[in-house]
Every structure is written in C-alpha cells, then in structure tokens.
Design an enzyme around this catalytic site. Structure first.
Site: not given
Ligand SMILES: [Mg+2]
Ligand SMILES: [Zn+2]
Lengths: 501, 100, 483
Positions: C78, C153, C177
C-alpha cells in the site's frame, strides 16, 4: 490615555517592589510567576537517537523522528525521565503517573506542527523552591516536552518583523525540555533573578541541565501582573517572552509592571496576552494579534504510552540526590553561627566553597572570619583546593593579631597559589607580628611630630576628632608600611588621649 | 441537534487547520459536516459521567529506550526533499507572528 | 512447469530451487503490465527494483544460503508504507515527489524474509475512504467488475491480489480499510491486534486505530505473511513486546468445540439480506465443522460509527498538520509562511481529507472537546467492555464484513455519511484494538463477492485463523450468486 505623572518606586516591607502613582497616590505591587524551560543534559533527544548537542552544523542532528517525517514514531528516552524526576524531587515535587499530549499549532520550526508535551497529567507536581532571602516559591508542575527547531530571519533587520524570509534548522527540534511552572509568589524583580539563580544551582547540582541562558538551554518567561497593595485577588497577567538574560528579566518585569499600572490608573484594562521583550528598546511588545487567540486542541499523544515510574525508581532518584543549595546554606550558616540569608553564606554556596568553609570551621577556624574571606578574598581559581586546615590556621593567626586583615588577605592569596602553610608564607613575606611596645614607640614619635593636630585630637569635637584619627592612623600605616593592625593603632591612640585628658 | 454546526464554525475550523475554502465549499462542508455531527448526536447525548475514557487500546506503560546515540540522516538527502533550501537550512517565506 | 500462484507454493518452490524468483517476479510484472491499465491498482510498479531483489534471492539459493520464508514472493505494498528512495504518495498530491529516506519496519522485514516488492498500490488519499475513489491518481477498479469499486481504503492492495498481480499484499486498516476491500474483491484480508505489527513507517491516519495487515487468496498465505511482519519493534512505542504468534502451524487444527457468537447488532437493519444470508450460511458451516454457534449482543457497537468518526478525524487532523510545504512534498508559494501553509494544504489535499481534518479539528476544539472527542473516548470504553463480556461466552465472533457487496462508482462518494456507513461492521474492532479478518464466502445476489468477518479478542489470531481455514474449506465458489 491619560498620563499618570511620574511614578516612583521604593521597596516596602523589605521584599516587595511597589509603584506609587503621584496621580492617585495609590501604591501597586507586582506579582510575578516564572515559567522556565530548560534543556535536559541527555546524550540524545527526547524521542529519537539524534545527539542532543548544541552548535552542530544546521540540520545534521536530524532523523525521520525529529524531522517529523511521515510514518515516523517517537520512543521516550529513559534518561529524560530520570533527569526530570531528579529535578522534580529536588524541587520537592510529587512524581505522578503522567501522559503526553499533543499541542496543535502551526509554526515552521515545529516539524510535526504539534508539540509533544505533558498537559493535564504532568510527571512532577506541587513542589517548592526556597530563595536565599527565605521566600518559598511554589512550583505548580515541572513537565517534560520537546523543543522546537530554530528560525533565522534573513533580510530586513534580522529580526522576525520585517524579515524577507526565514531559514529553519531542526537540530534543536526534539531536544528534551523540562518546563518548570512556578506559582505567582514573586514580588520583586530581584527576587525573580534570585529564583533563576537558585533554579540554575539546582539544575547544575542535579546534573539535569547545564542551564546556560546565553546558549538558550535555560529560557525564562515571566507572567507579570499588578494589584493595589492590600488587594487579595490577582490582576490580569501578561506573559513576557524573549528574556535572554537576568538583566532582561529584571528590566522587563519592571517595565511591564509600570505599563500595566499606567493602563489601570487611566481606567483601561490589561489584556491577557503574550508580549515580547525588546532589549534594545527597553520595552515589551504584543506578540500576535488578539484575534488569533490560539486553540491548541490538546489531546493524548496516541503514539506514546503512559509513564508510571515505580516507587522503587523514585526512591532510587531520591537516594542519589545531592545536597541542594538551600540545605547547604542552612548547614554552613549553622556551623558559622550566622543567618542563612547572609550574603557571605549565599556566596559561599554559589561559589561551591561551602564545603571548604565548613571544613575550615570544623578545623577550628572562626566562622565569621572564614565566611568573610570566602566572600571577599576567594573569588579566584583554585580556591576550592585550599587546605581547610591551613585556612583555619590563617584565620586563627588573624584573630590572634599575628596578621593584619591586609596581611591575611595577601597570605591567603599565596596559599591558593602555592599550597604552602600560612605561617611559612607570613615568615617569607616578613609579616612579623608587631609587638605592642614597638607600635607604641612609633605612635609616640608621630604624636611628638604633630603637636598641633594632637592637641586638636584630644580637645576637638567628635567630627574633628574623627578626621584627625584618620590622619594619625594614616601616618602610622605609612611608617609601618601597612603592617600595623588598625585595631591596635586605634587602641593605642585612645589610650594616649585618655592619658592626656 | 439544535446547536448545529454553523458556517462560521466551519470557517473557524478551516482557519485553525490552515485550509482555504471558497464560499461554495463553505456551504457544502457546513452541510456535510453537519450531517456527520447529527449522526454523532447519539454519542454526544449519552450520559457517560461515570465512564472513564479510553484513549488507547493497549494497556502498555513505560515504554522507554536507552539514551544512546543512533545514526542521523544525511543532510543532503534530507534537504533534497525540501521545496526550498538555503545555507543548509529549510527556507520559508516571511513569518509574521511570533511563536505562540 | 507452470509457476505456482500462492505465496506458500512460490516460497516452497523457490527455496527448493524448482523455480527462480526471477521467473516468478517476471511473470507477475508481466501480468501487471498487461492488466493494470484497466484496474489501476498500482501507483508505481517497481520493475527494476523487483528484478534486482529477485536476483539477490536466486543468488542466495544458488549459494546454499537461506533465502527466507517468503523467498521470491511478490508483494504489493500500500502506498502509505515508506519505501526508502522510492516515492511514497498516500495517493495525495501533497506528498508530490517525496522519497522517504527510510524503510517502514514491515518493508524491511519483508525484504529480510526474501519477499520482493513489486509496486506501491493505490488507496483513498491518506487511507480515508471506503472505495478508493478518493485517490489523487484516479480510482482503482474492482477486478471482479470494473464498474464497481474495490472498496477502500486499501483498494489497490485488494485489487492487486484479486487480479493476480501479486499473490499477497499489505494494506492498513483504521476502520476496516483491509477487511472491507478484501470482502468487496473476494480475497482474504486481516487486521491484526493493535500493536502486533509495527506501525513504524506507516504514514499515520489515526494512530490509535491504524494497523498493517495482509491480503491474500488463501488463509495460509495471510498466515505466512503476517508471521513475517509481526512481532515487537523497538521503534514503535505501541508495539506489543511479545513473540509473534505461530499461525501457519495451527491452520489444520479445526474448530471442534470453538464457541462462535453471531453479533446480533450487525445482522439486522442496514445489512443487505443476501450478505446476512451468507453470514448465516458461514455460521452453519462452522457448526458443521464442530463449532458451537450462538447469538451475542454487543450493544455499544451501534455507537461505534459515531465514536469512530470523531476519534479518527481528531487524530488525523493532528497527524496531517505536518504537510505544510516546509520540509518535503508540495509547496504552493505565497508571501508569508502562514499563507504558504494554507495555499499548499488547500491545493494538496482532496475533499475527503479536508472534510476529516475539519471534522477532527472541530471535535477537539475549545468548547467541543468534551461533547465530541471526550464522549467518543468514553464510548470506546463501552465498546471494549461489551467485547470483553462477549468474549467471556465466545472464543470468536462472526458478522458481515461489509453491509453490502461492491457498489458502483459515484454511488456514495458525494454523500459522506452514506459512505461512512460502509464501515459499521468493521469499526468496533479497531476501537477495541482487537484482531478481525474477512474471508470470502460466495457471492451476493448480484454475483459480487461477500466477505464474512471473524472477530477475536486481543492476540487471538491463532484461533481466528483456525476458523478462517475452516470457512475457506467450506466456502461456496466465489462467483456463485446468492439465491
Ligand atoms: Mg510549554
Ligand atoms: Zn532525530
């Protein structure tokens, strides 16, 4: 604004600094509470392993943590906690479980745009500090927080106002500070200075900080308010920043107090605000505009966990505490048989010569005379390594009249320089005690040389006699090259006058 | 909630957070933040006088490191990231207010 | 030979010298090259770096050295995990051009374990969102249906695994997330116990809630990845000082006798019927495998969303203050520093980030702290207490991961509250600091994947993974629509 006429000030009740208005005749007293930030003498910063070191090339003592880089996290330095507790205990504070909070505001010298500080749960609470004059100043709290970087203002005057731009160095960012918040128990600019002196002595004694005001490792903010003498409630205070020396501190307090009295006497109000001391102009100026009232949005720092020093840790800190200045003054004063507020006692402790003085007194030296030498004749390098037995011996010779005060000072100076015993030095210098008959012979000769003056000395009024006494003592000293003991000369002169009368 | 978040509140908060909002944005955010806060009204209305706060999910205390110097970053690498640099330092425009 | 596809199989084959790390990495880089233009899972592909790292692994194998438990396993990171010298953007304009001078602890540990970082994945800006629509670099598409969001996210990390660009990836989970995009993309996603995985080098959103965790297509792969990154880190004060749990070894232990509670507050109103149906089906599957199933109430969970949307923005408002144009990233020039700060932040942050910064600033500001932030912290206490009570009766809890399957682009992005409601099932565990994971369990009525959520008490990962393995074994095919 109406002018208040000339303001005069005089200390009343000993330790209070007051301002009397000629306009209204009201007398005002000042009330001061000091907030002191001091950098702790650790090897590394508060939350990272960067060196805590003054004077490095800009932005070389930095890492992701103290630069506040995204993703970095703080880890608390154990030695910061140790030193903070040492200082707190020396200030008679209680060590409490504490947490860190974030104080949020934007400023370019602060890498994260928040300061990690202890807010509602500080490590040290509720202590005190005794000033040499005997005043006890309360300590509200002494908490841990991080320092900011340093801005240098370029272009314009080099000061923040009118600068074209600024340059930021983060070497100091994250350096550990303890903020010591004193209660508003100070009533005189001189007391404020004495408080800082005393605090510095404690910081040095505990090893918590090198406490250098010039290098900024000790910084003082003063909360100043005024009130009419006799009023019980506190007036609105202003916080004065940018005090870079003890002199600035004293001047700023006095200036600010006058400014506030001026305002109040002309029917205006004092606005609670931060003001900055301008040393060159000799005045305080408002910081930022009042509309910019800060809202720091404190909340518990989620990247750190609570601090709960064990009882054992606190006990170990207590056990390792050195004897503190107030206690040292008390010990010395008791040994010397004088009051601990006497200047000579304060000076002896300040110069770290109290253990020498105690040892000399212990070796039989007269306390008062030992202190007199420490205060006036030992502000020299190497004084601390003086042999206390020799020091006691010197004082004893002096008391016995074998050395005059002037001779004793000279011998003492040689003792510090050479380490020799006082009798040996006195012998080398030819400081033989003048026997009484020898002195009487010299004095009788001088009286015979000056019959006119002698007659006036014997018969004149007190004023005239005082003058002529100086005349005769001067002649004796000249004749003996200063080796005569003043007290002995006076005694002989008095005896001859009585005989003549 | 009766004392619903106002446009002025949003303007004040934007200022504190160093964000500039157009008039249209002020309206939008006032509406949107108001809706979220309305939803939070159930929390705001709770009587929790006897409940202690939980600021952190972990029961840890006294996490400390030794006072030992570690490596610093290379200054050139640090300054290479900066928008403006002069004399080994970060350059910023004029600073108007003194530090609070 | 055909290349292995799971991390477990890749590591075994590379360690045995049956395939080279270089081959594995090349194949995944080729898949990214071919497929990511339409998915947009990656902000940055680290082709050269990955090939060099793979070559180093192969060299170790050739030299007879231990190449590590993740030898040659491609991992997607990420883009809020710091990577030394490699742009780390948080999908925000404000970090424009920033190259961190250090690696996140998890990045270091992955490299040490022989894993190969193939790229930085897209996310909602600063991890604020549930759809990956709030990215400065455009949304990521759901590989199961490009018209739908991948969740967020960590949408890029979920999509990268779902699309086969990498067998495993790392995301971060502040309010769901990892788990919610895992559910929407039909992969495994794990939020570990708070403090199990070091946050050092994870760009903070909400410090007391953030946790890094794995995505994978198999439960075993998540176990393998989590074992590699978990464990105490002296650089993170909130890191738990205990040995990392053993997970891979417990997966086959079954669920016989485990007590599993179905959270009643998360099975009713607001939960799509097909999703709730799949969760009941999952409960039945666990029962069939020997678990005892019961219903449990976690009353304070209903306040979780409100508390979360005060606490997380409050912490974020402070964490994101540092993006001021002084030290790194974007600067928009202006005559004074204060104006420069504001111009930079105004241009650099997207709407959702601004919304949350303002919300958090408000919740902390003078006069509102007690009513909002202070209250939310007390609700957090209630949630912890309710979970404690639930875990006295049950070893694990079960709920949906997300109230719905993947929704379409634009459906909720302009209605913050509707978007926030996506997190209703995942948020309570973040507030409590407990572990939870999402396991795919068939599809909803629309044919899109459904995730079921397993919740465990702090450091209950081993039990949670055992149940996840049981669910994996019993799960209907991913594409099988609910009827
Ligand atoms: Mg302070
Ligand atoms: Zn540092």
């Amino acid at each position: 604004m109406t002018a208040v006429g000339n303001l005069t000030h005089e200390p009343v009740e000993g330790d209070r600094f007051t301002i009397t208005s000629e306009g209204t005749g009201d007398t005002w007293e000042i009330v001061v509470g000091l907030e002191v930030h001091c950098e702790l003498a650790t090897a590394t910063k508060l939350f990272c392993g960067c060196p805590n070191h003054f004077g490095a090339e800009p932005n070389t003592n930095v890492c992701p943590v103290c630069l506040g880089l995204p993703g970095s996290l703080p880890v608390l330095n154990q030695n910061v906690v140790e030193l903070a507790m040492r200082l707190g205990r020396a200030l008679h504070c209680t060590v409490e479980p504490s947490v860190f909070a974030r104080k949020n505001y934007f400023y370019p010298d602060m890498p994260k745009d928040y300061q990690v500080s202890q807010y509602d749960q500080p490590i040290n609470v509720d202590g005190w500090l005794d000033l040499p004059d005997g005043t006890r100043v309360g300590i509200e709290r002494a908490h841990i927080e991080e320092d900011t970087g340093k801005n240098t203002h370029a272009g314009g005057s080099g000061r923040i106002h009118g600068a074209d731009y600024s340059l930021v160095d983060y070497n100091r960012a994250g350096v550990p500070l303890v903020e010591i918040v004193g209660r508003p128990h100070i009533r005189h600019p001189e007391q404020a200075k004495a408080y800082i002196d005393e605090l510095r002595a404690i910081l040095l004694a505990t090893g918590a900080s090198d406490a250098k005001m010039e290098e900024g490792s000790l910084r003082v903010d003063a909360n100043v308010s005024v009130r009419r003498v006799g009023d019980a409630t506190l007036g609105t205070r202003c916080e004065i920043k940018n005090l870079n020396s003890l002199r600035s501190l004293g001047r700023a307090i006095e200036y600010e107090a006058r400014r506030q009295v001026d305002l109040l006497e002309s029917g205006e109000r004092v606005h609670q605000e931060t003001r900055h001391w301008d040393e060159a102009a000799g005045r305080t100026r408002p910081g930022r505009s009042k509309e910019e009232a800060e809202d720091y949005r404190y909340f518990q720092e989620p990247d750190l966990v609570p601090l709960e020093p064990s009882a054992e840790w606190v006990a170990a800190v207590d056990a390792a505490l050195p004897v503190l200045p107030a206690e040292r003054r008390a010990r010395l004063a008791e040994a010397a048989g004088v009051d601990p507020t006497e200047t000579a006692v304060v000076v002896a402790v300040q110069r770290d010569l109290d253990s020498l003085a105690l040892a000399a007194i212990g070796a039989g030296g007269d306390g008062r005379r030992v202190l007199t030498h420490v205060e006036h004749n030992l502000a020299v390098e190497g004084a601390e390594s003086l042999d206390p037995a020799h020091f006691a011996q010197l004082v004893t010779m002096e008391v016995a009249g074998q050395l005059t005060a002037t001779q004793a000072k000279a011998v003492l100076t040689d003792m510090v320089a050479t380490g020799k015993a006082p009798d040996a030095i006195a012998a080398e210098r030819g400081f033989e005690a003048m026997d009484t008959s020898q002195l009487e012979g010299i004095i009788d000769g001088i009286i015979a040389e000056s019959p006119q003056e002698w007659a006036e000395f014997c018969g004149g009024d007190d004023k005239r006699r005082g003058k002529l006494q100086g005349f005769f003592v001067g002649k004796v000293m000249k004749a003996t090259k200063g080796q005569a003991d003043g007290k002995a000369v006076n005694a002989v002169l008095e005896a001859r006058r009585a005989a003549a009368g | 909630m009766s004392d619903r978040l106002t446009r002025d509140d949003v303007a004040k908060v934007a200022h504190l957070a160093r964000l500039e909002l157009t008039d249209a944005e002020l309206d939008t955010y006032t509406e949107q933040l108001g809706a979220v806060l309305d939803h939070a009204a159930d929390v705001a209305a709770l009587d929790l006088a006897d409940v202690p706060p939980t600021a952190h999910p972990l029961p840890l205390v006294n996490v400390l490191r030794d006072d030992v110097v570690a490596a610093c970053l290379d200054r050139e690498e640090v300054l290479a990231q900066a928008p403006a640099v002069e004399d080994g330092r970060f350059r910023v425009p004029a600073i108007l207010g003194e530090e609070p | 030979m055909t290349l292995p596809t799971t991390a477990t199989a890749i590591a075994a084959a590379v360690r045995a010298g049956e395939v080279s790390a270089r081959e594995v990495v090349d194949a995944h880089l080729a898949a990214i090259e071919a497929g990511d233009a339409s998915i947009n899972a990656f902000n940055l592909v680290l082709a050269d770096e990955a090939r060099a790292a793979a070559a180093a692994v192969d060299a170790k194998v050739a030299a007879g050295e231990d190449p590590g438990p993740l030898a040659g396993v491609p991992v997607a990171l990420k883009d809020n995990l710091c990577t030394r010298g490699v742009p780390t953007t948080c999908s925000s304009r404000i970090l424009d051009g920033w190259r961190p001078p250090y690696d996140a602890t998890v990045v270091e540990r992955l490299a040490g374990a022989g894993a190969v970082a193939v790229g930085k994945t897209n996310l909602d800006e600063f991890a604020m969102g549930s759809s990956t629509e709030n990215s400065a670099f455009g949304p990521t598409r759901n590989p199961r249906d490009p018209e739908r969001v991948p969740g967020g996210s960590s949408g890029g990390s979920a999509a990268a695994v779902a699309a086969g660009f990498a067998p495993v990836s790392l995301g971060s989970d502040t309010g769901g997330s990892i788990r919610q995009p895992a559910a929407l993309c039909g992969v495994i996603g794990v939020k570990p116990t708070y403090g199990l995985v070091s946050r050092y080098g994870l760009v903070a959103f909400a410090s007391s809630l953030d946790q890094i965790g794995p995505f994978s297509t198999t439960v075993a792969d998540s176990a393998l990845l989590l074992e590699a990154v978990a464990g105490h880190d002296p650089l993170d004060s909130t890191s738990i000082d205990a040995p990392a749990p053993s997970l891979v070894d417990v997966l086959d232990r079954g669920v016989d006798g485990l007590r599993v509670g179905l959270v009643s507050e998360l099975m009713g109103e607001g939960i799509a019927p097909d999703v709730a149906g799949r969760v009941r089906q999952a409960a039945d599957a666990l029962a069939a495998a020997g678990a005892e199933i019961g219903e449990v109430s976690v009353p304070a969970a209903s306040y979780g969303l409100s508390a979360y949307y005060l606490i997380a923005p409050a912490e974020a408002s402070s964490n994101l203050a540092r993006y001021d144009g002084v030290r790194y990233g974007l600067r928009v020039d202006a005559p004074t520093t204060a104006e420069m700060n504001a111009a930079t932040r105004t241009a650099g942050f997207g709407a959702e980030v601004k919304r949350r910064i303002m919300l958090g600033t408000y919740a902390l500001s003078a006069g509102y702290y007690d009513a909002y932030y202070g209250k939310a912290l007390k609700v957090r206490t209630l949630i912890v207490r309710d979970f404690e009570a639930a875990y006295e009766r049950f070893d694990l809890l079960l709920s949906p991961t997300s109230p719905t399957t993947a929704f379409r682009f634009g459906e909720k992005v302009d209605d913050p509250l509707a978007m926030y409601l996506n997190d209703v099932c995942t948020i309570p565990t973040n507030l409590a600091g407990h572990p939870a994971m999402s396991v795919p369990f068939g599809a909803g009525a629309d044919g899109m994947p459904v995730g079921v959520q397993l919740l465990a008490p702090a450091l209950g990962e081993a039990t949670m993974f055992r149940a996840a393995a049981a669910l994996e074994a019993a799960a209907p095919p991913l594409e099988e629509a609910w009827s």
